[in-house]
Write a protein that holds these residues in place. Structure first.
Motif, PDB file in Angstrom:
ATOM      1  N   ARG A 175     -10.094   2.587  -0.845  1.00 21.81           N
ATOM      2  CA  ARG A 175      -9.436   1.345  -1.215  1.00 21.81           C
ATOM      3  C   ARG A 175     -10.133   0.287  -1.685  1.00 21.81           C
ATOM      4  O   ARG A 175     -11.154  -0.252  -0.907  1.00 21.81           O
ATOM      5  N   ALA A 176      -9.947  -0.380  -2.719  1.00 23.04           N
ATOM      6  CA  ALA A 176     -10.851  -1.558  -3.212  1.00 23.04           C
ATOM      7  C   ALA A 176      -9.970  -2.719  -3.914  1.00 23.04           C
ATOM      8  O   ALA A 176      -8.952  -2.330  -4.360  1.00 23.04           O
TER       9      ALA A 176
ATOM     10  N   ALA B  34      -4.894  14.785   1.327  1.00 19.05           N
ATOM     11  CA  ALA B  34      -4.468  13.301   1.209  1.00 19.05           C
ATOM     12  C   ALA B  34      -4.823  13.024  -0.537  1.00 19.05           C
ATOM     13  O   ALA B  34      -5.788  13.431  -0.943  1.00 19.05           O
ATOM     14  N   GLY B  35      -4.221  12.065  -0.824  1.00 23.99           N
ATOM     15  CA  GLY B  35      -4.244  11.582  -2.043  1.00 23.99           C
ATOM     16  C   GLY B  35      -4.143  10.051  -2.411  1.00 23.99           C
ATOM     17  O   GLY B  35      -4.237   9.240  -1.166  1.00 23.99           O
ATOM     18  N   SER B  36      -4.203   9.413  -3.611  1.00 22.63           N
ATOM     19  CA  SER B  36      -4.156   8.137  -3.680  1.00 22.63           C
ATOM     20  C   SER B  36      -2.764   7.370  -3.542  1.00 22.63           C
ATOM     21  O   SER B  36      -2.907   6.095  -3.296  1.00 22.63           O
TER      22      SER B  36
ATOM     23  N   GLU C  83       0.691  -0.992   0.057  1.00 25.80           N
ATOM     24  CA  GLU C  83      -0.226   0.005   0.001  1.00 25.80           C
ATOM     25  C   GLU C  83       0.860   1.353  -0.099  1.00 25.80           C
ATOM     26  O   GLU C  83       1.846   1.444   0.608  1.00 25.80           O
ATOM     27  N   LEU C  84       0.465   2.044  -0.853  1.00 31.29           N
ATOM     28  CA  LEU C  84       1.037   3.620  -0.980  1.00 31.29           C
ATOM     29  C   LEU C  84       0.066   4.531  -0.565  1.00 31.29           C
ATOM     30  O   LEU C  84      -0.976   4.552  -0.952  1.00 31.29           O
ATOM     31  N   ALA C  85       0.374   5.681   0.433  1.00 34.56           N
ATOM     32  CA  ALA C  85      -0.364   6.585   0.643  1.00 34.56           C
ATOM     33  C   ALA C  85       0.289   7.939   0.449  1.00 34.56           C
ATOM     34  O   ALA C  85       1.546   8.029   0.751  1.00 34.56           O
TER      35      ALA C  85
ATOM     36  N   THR D  80      -8.623   4.003  -4.913  1.00 36.02           N
ATOM     37  CA  THR D  80      -9.333   4.126  -5.924  1.00 36.02           C
ATOM     38  C   THR D  80     -10.478   5.163  -6.425  1.00 36.02           C
ATOM     39  O   THR D  80     -10.627   5.624  -7.314  1.00 36.02           O
ATOM     40  N   PHE D  81     -10.836   5.846  -5.382  1.00 38.08           N
ATOM     41  CA  PHE D  81     -11.381   6.993  -5.257  1.00 38.08           C
ATOM     42  C   PHE D  81     -11.270   7.598  -3.922  1.00 38.08           C
ATOM     43  O   PHE D  81     -11.147   7.012  -2.831  1.00 38.08           O
TER      44      PHE D  81
END
Length: 334
Positions: A221-222, A162-164, A72-74, A230-231
């Motif tokens: 996240r999905a 915050a982003g994806s 996972e990246l955040a 994912t959005f």
């Protein structure tokens, strides 16, 4: 051996856009990144990696990890910035989600909380951190925003974005010209309080004020999203809360209103020019707390209105904000 030190005042750059992304995961093109503000060079993006590891697993013959896989990246970006006419609309659009643009220059942007969709708008921010660390951060939403002011100097915006988790390395073809800012000033701000529809100025008594806006946005996240979100979506109830410090007077206009839980209209209006205005309004807010304190032998009321005290009555929005500036549109897909 000497090295080429990176002087942050000289190398740091940030470029913003009034547009939102058409597609999640696809950064805005250079042509949409047009606003190059002045900012604190100590504000940096945080990229967080979450690994899968076997550190706590047996079957290795020892106690140490032998596996590491990033799953996972955040991405996040936060800080405080002096508020301009452009930035006020930029932040309010992304934290509240809905805007109506009118006018023929200067332009009026009316912001309310988004009710028609759960999908939050996202934008792209471009950064230059050192001479060769340049990248776009896409899929960014404003999670919360606090606007505050005092008797002098610019209003301040404290924000969390915050982003994806995506980061697109590379330089813009050319930076836009540095922005010529018009700051929204505390000395140009009027604060009005009173019965709904009849608020009156109390600016001479105000020592400080702040409004915090929480979007209710979560990073979704999905399955199938790989390491990225994912959005960004609105969940729960967004909120705007008030913190106000005002001088006490001989006539009580705070304590009994607090005890009776009487609704008040509160407006905070800044006019720093025909094309540089910010108006924020709570049409119906009760006082959650009203605490008297001593300040240089003067009595001050510290008034707060929390999420449960800011009401939607009839068709009136619980909180609304309007920005007037020279930018025609915000949150238009590009």
């Amino acid at each position: 051996m000497p090295y080429e030190a990176q002087q942050l005042l000289a190398v740091r750059e940030m470029v913003l856009s009034a547009n939102k992304q058409t597609t999640y995961g696809t950064a805005l093109g250079d042509g949409a990144l047009l606003h190059r503000p002045s900012f604190d060079p100590g504000m940096f993006v945080q990229i967080t990696k979450t690994p899968r590891t076997n550190a706590t697993k047996a079957g290795k013959g020892h106690r140490f990890p032998t596996e590491r896989q990033i799953i996972e990246l955040a991405s996040a970006f936060s800080g405080s910035i002096e508020l301009t006419d452009y930035l006020a609309a930029f932040f309010l659009g992304l934290v509240m989600g809905h805007v109506v643009d009118t006018g023929a220059g200067p332009y009026t942007h009316a912001f309310t909380f988004e009710n028609a969709t759960a999908i939050a708008p996202v934008t792209t921010v471009y950064f230059e951190d050192t001479a060769d660390v340049h990248y776009k951060l896409p899929d960014v939403s404003v999670i919360d925003l606090t606007i505050s002011g005092g008797p002098t100097g610019p209003l301040m915006a404290q924000f969390s974005m915050a982003g994806s988790g995506r980061l697109i390395a590379g330089s813009m073809g050319a930076l836009p010209a540095a922005a010529t800012p018009t700051y929204l000033l505390g000395s140009d701000t009027d604060i009005l309080v009173g019965a709904t529809g009849a608020a009156a100025s109390i600016k001479e008594r105000v020592k400080s004020w702040s409004i915090k806006i929480a979007s209710g946005i979560v990073i979704h996240r999905a399955p199938g999203g790989q390491m990225y979100a994912t959005f960004n979506k609105f969940t729960g109830t967004p909120s705007a809360t008030l913190d106000l410090v005002v001088g006490a007077t001989a006539a009580d206009d705070v304590f009994n209103i607090f005890l009776a839980d009487t609704l008040r209209e509160v407006q905070i209006n800044t006019n720093s020019g025909a094309s540089a205005q910010l108006n924020m309004k709570f049409p119906n807010a009760a006082y959650t707390a009203a605490q008297l304190s001593s300040n240089n032998d003067e009595g001050d009321w510290h008034i707060t209105s929390d999420e449960q005290a800011v009401l939607k009555v009839g068709a009136a929005e619980p909180f609304q904000a309007t920005v007037i500036n020279a930018t025609q549109h915000y949150l238009v897909a590009a």
